[in-house]
Design an enzyme around this catalytic site. Sequence first.
Site, PDB file in Angstrom:
ATOM      1  N   ASP A   1       0.852  -1.185   0.000  1.00 29.79           N
ATOM      2  CA  ASP A   1       0.000   0.000   0.000  1.00 29.79           C
ATOM      3  C   ASP A   1       0.884   1.230   0.000  1.00 29.79           C
ATOM      4  O   ASP A   1       2.044   1.132   0.370  1.00 29.79           O
ATOM      5  CB  ASP A   1      -0.768   0.038   1.336  1.00 29.79           C
ATOM      6  CG  ASP A   1      -2.163  -0.499   1.146  1.00 29.79           C
ATOM      7  OD1 ASP A   1      -2.411  -0.977   0.045  1.00 29.79           O
ATOM      8  OD2 ASP A   1      -2.961  -0.434   2.084  1.00 29.79           O
TER       9      ASP A   1
ATOM     10  N   ASP B   1      -4.181  -2.301   5.019  1.00 31.19           N
ATOM     11  CA  ASP B   1      -4.670  -1.796   6.305  1.00 31.19           C
ATOM     12  C   ASP B   1      -6.186  -1.736   6.335  1.00 31.19           C
ATOM     13  O   ASP B   1      -6.787  -1.789   7.378  1.00 31.19           O
ATOM     14  CB  ASP B   1      -4.074  -0.417   6.608  1.00 31.19           C
ATOM     15  CG  ASP B   1      -4.330   0.570   5.480  1.00 31.19           C
ATOM     16  OD1 ASP B   1      -4.987   0.178   4.490  1.00 31.19           O
ATOM     17  OD2 ASP B   1      -3.876   1.718   5.564  1.00 31.19           O
TER      18      ASP B   1
ATOM     19  N   ASP C   1      -8.909  -4.822   2.121  1.00 27.85           N
ATOM     20  CA  ASP C   1      -7.690  -5.548   1.745  1.00 27.85           C
ATOM     21  C   ASP C   1      -7.736  -7.009   2.183  1.00 27.85           C
ATOM     22  O   ASP C   1      -6.857  -7.790   1.851  1.00 27.85           O
ATOM     23  CB  ASP C   1      -6.452  -4.900   2.378  1.00 27.85           C
ATOM     24  CG  ASP C   1      -6.166  -3.531   1.793  1.00 27.85           C
ATOM     25  OD1 ASP C   1      -6.440  -3.352   0.591  1.00 27.85           O
ATOM     26  OD2 ASP C   1      -5.687  -2.650   2.520  1.00 27.85           O
TER      27      ASP C   1
END
Length: 1173
Positions: A473, A794, A798
């Site tokens: 990310d 996070d 996800d």
Amino acid sequence: MGDLGNSTVEFHPKKPGMDRGGNEGDFGMTVDELCSLMELRGPEALQKIQESYTDTETICHRLKTSPADGLSDNPEDLEKRRQVFGMNFIPPKKPKTFLQLVWEALQDVTLIILEIAAIISLGLSFYQPPGGDSEACSNVSAGAEDEGEAEAGWIEGAAILLSVFCVVLVTAFNDWSKEKQFRGLQSRIEQEQRFAVVRNGTVIQIPVAEMVVGDVAQIKYGDLLPADGVLIQGNDLKIDESSLTGESDHVGKSIDKDPMLLSGTHVMEGSGKMVVTAVGVNSQTGIIFTLLGAGEIEEEKKDCKKGKQDGTLENNQNKAKKQDEAVAMEMQPLKSAEGGEVEEKEKKKTSVPKKEKSVLQGKLTKLAVQIGKAGLVMSAITVIILMLYFVIETFVIQGRVWLTECTPIYVQYFVKFFIIGVTVLVVAVPEGLPLAVTISLAYSVKKMMKDNNLVRHLDACETMGNATAICSDKTGTLTTNRMTVVQIYILDQHFRDIPTPDQINPRTLELVTSAIAVNCAYTSKIIAADKEGGLPKQVGNKTECALLALVMDLKQDYQAVREQIPEEKLYKVYTFNSVRKSMSTVIQMPDGSFRLYSKGASEILLKKCSFILARDGEVRSFKPRDKDEMVKKVIEPMACEGLRTICIAYRELPADPMPAWDNEIDIVSNLTCITVVGIEDPVRPEVPDAIKKCQQAGITVRMVTGDNINTARAIAAKCGIISPGDDFLCIDGKEFNRRIRNEKGEIEQERIDKIWPKLRVLARSSPTDKHTLVKGIIDSTIVEQRQVVAVTGDGTNDGPALKKADVGFAMGIAGTDVAKEASDIILTDDNFSSIVKAVMWGRNVYDSISKFLQFQLTVNVVAVIVAFTGACITQDSPLKAVQMLWVNLIMDTFASLALATEPPTEALLLRKPYGRNNPLISRTMMKNILGHAVFQLIIIFTLLFVGERIFDIDSGRNAPLHSPPSEHYTIIFNTFVLMQLFNEINARKIHGERNVFDGIFSNPIFCSIVLGTFAIQIVIVQFGGKPFSCSPLNMEQWLWCLFVGLAELVWGQVIASVPTHHLKCLKEAGHGPAPHEIMDEDLAEDEDEIDHAERELRRGQILWFRGLNRIQTQMEVVSTFKRSGSFQGAVRRRSSVLSQLHDVTNNSTPSHVVLSTANATGAPGNPGGESFP
């Protein structure tokens, strides 16, 4: 979805507290009422609430709590609630006691054989043949009477028993400390989980275990609900109940449609408040956990096969606040739905880990089986040859007759041969392997905690060493996640610094303030810094905090606006989600009309704007041409500087006619743009360096983000993910989907294969895109090595990608509960550079085990050949049973401790990943093993056959039974052990390095073990006497032994000089699974997964090998860790959707499987065959 309702209707846990004389009279509801209420869903639940309680306010009133202010913080009241309604805690399984672990270690077949042999030997040593006839046998037992040695015949048996006892204690202690360590880890994870509740009118975070019935809890996007409750206020709330119902669709929750919220479910959208109605074992998750046998049942459940249900029931009743009989009744059909087949499946599945068996484990199991087979064959041959030789020598050549009274003496010989055979086997079977793996992993996990990696699944630590790709990310991982607004476009002006309040007209200023204050989650706020001069603390969503900080920079007060319009007064909220990429809130104005505030990704929200505030603050029209110009002149320049652009807009809506609030597309359109802000999220200073290390280590880093492509590209360049001149691909989600799908819109692997090798940045990606990419890379066959992918995430969205990846990293600070639940490792500092440390530790585990193997196999080869040939030529092993056990202890337990605790070095990052099918034992290692084995064999055979002449001592060969220990054999034993000790130093390097002492002092454990072993060896030789078959040596003999030992180090240098590439004849060993086996495994992913090595074990002598290799007893390492790695809120289920393979990360892998298996065939009351967890 109704299934769960039906299947749980039959059972209500008994109420703790009913036995205490109706404590519940003080509350208006009993545990029973609350339980039966929580089993209803949707309309049924609403009807029940209306019939019995009129509305949710009444429920709050009866539970003596206030919907607005929550409970008072009165300890007596909280304690009373715990007594009446139970605690929010599901009791974990009892740890095994030390004695149980000792008993388990004793189950090892090899040790049992040794014990039996030792006991027979002991018994026979006390037998004296009748006096007169003893002459007839005397030649056979010649020398037995020397110096009354006959009385000492029992010593060998006793010594073997003693050394077995030592081995067992060491093993049990290791298991015990391992268990303890993971319980500690577990409790730390549990203590870290906190939840927001309202007490005395203020929102506080409390540990989940302290929640009580009657608490008013604030719930928001990303939460994992820790208790059951009834919704009392909600905005656009959607829940993923698949963990309980198996339905993958998100369920909308609202006060007037379906207010029931269940523990263990995930909040996927929206926010709200609920009053807690059931906690711990009384909650829906708790009930299922109880069925699954959390707590003490677990143990009994393994023992009780179908016929012994009653025992489990009794146990069940003593357990977890006394369950009702109904629970137990419910348990029976579940347990025996398929009779024995379930049992069998349960057994098979116990060893099924979260994903396919880890690479290392597969290779090790296979290798151990091969070594075990070889050892078994050798030991059998040894025993047969010894016996034949004795029989032929005694009865054929010497022509003796078998006398009845001599039988015990002959038997004693046979027992001695048998003991020698078993000893060969003990040395051959590498039971230290699982121990080395255990120690290495446990040590790594403990140290990784210090490096901010909280490992949830043990094998993840070692898989990480093989990682070839990391999909990361951007926000919070590569960047600091401390957002600040640095540029702002407002009133047709582009300010590169934050303007002063007098540069903006008052009405616009007021609009900006209320648009931000009201349209950010009320849980996001800025708190004054802890210490003087520190930065203010950002609580909640960081992007929202940046906007709130902007309001404060403009000298406005957002808190005042929120006090004026509290959360309850918000008319309608369209919360942020990954599809909308915006959030909108509607408030009612004093004149009855409505105003909608909206904020979101600028290019998405600007498309919905038809007006914009002009320089004087008046509204002017905003045409497509103006939009394009704004994108070019404002948004792109901001994005190219790596800023995230957010647009803030509003719209006035009339009260009459009332807008159709459900038609979101119409409501959020024709907006008036107030401002566009550029938010900076600086790259973490240590990230570029960490990414460079990854690239050197052969790991490709890809950035997958929801941000604008320009922002993403700018940040990727700053991090070093892309550098000018490289051949790379940066695309957004739309383009990605266009390229990977065919005309029918189906994803094709060949298309993904064209993209992923060059892809470095995927921007504006949805969670599905992330999952598709990860799956595409893992399934790809265009490169010879299967890619091992790590993913960081996070957000709640996800989850699927984290589960699909080989290793999922969740963010400890910014991560939602859902992400943590799906992950393997939690980064406690949210920092990318911690991932690099995880790679280092993972590679270190692999290397530690290779070092141990190199050392162990050298000892194995030498000891087995010496015992075998010695026995065949001299009818007696030069190394006695007790000595062999000591060698076994050095090379297994101590060596695994010494070599498995080597700390990692940066040098580990300078080589490419090993890959899944690379052999455990490389050519270089094979060269070392065979080279050292040859050297040691030459030395030992020289000593065995000409040693007595070199040292001028009596020969120890052909000594009769019970003869005293000879100096000759003591020298052989001593030299052998010293060679192993010095070879242990050689084993520290496995890639052919010359300096074997490099960094030796950075590992105190290694130094102390080598010195300690040496000290004990001196004691054994000088004072071991009869039990160790040792005779004290003089100084000169000691120096010669030491000299030969030291020669090992010199010989090591000689071997290192031989180039490996010339030795084509050397075979590698310990290969991973063959590609076709991996394919089979992937196909069988949802069936009974049996690893290739397990299949190997199932053939032929399965039971024999299962027993022989403590591999099976100790290879449960990982499953033990899993058992102790229970995550309490985590009842989950395998849902095929998005291959989100949930499994119960609770104490009991086996029993969870029973539930699924039974239910899959349609458990009672669950006709659809949907399985909860």
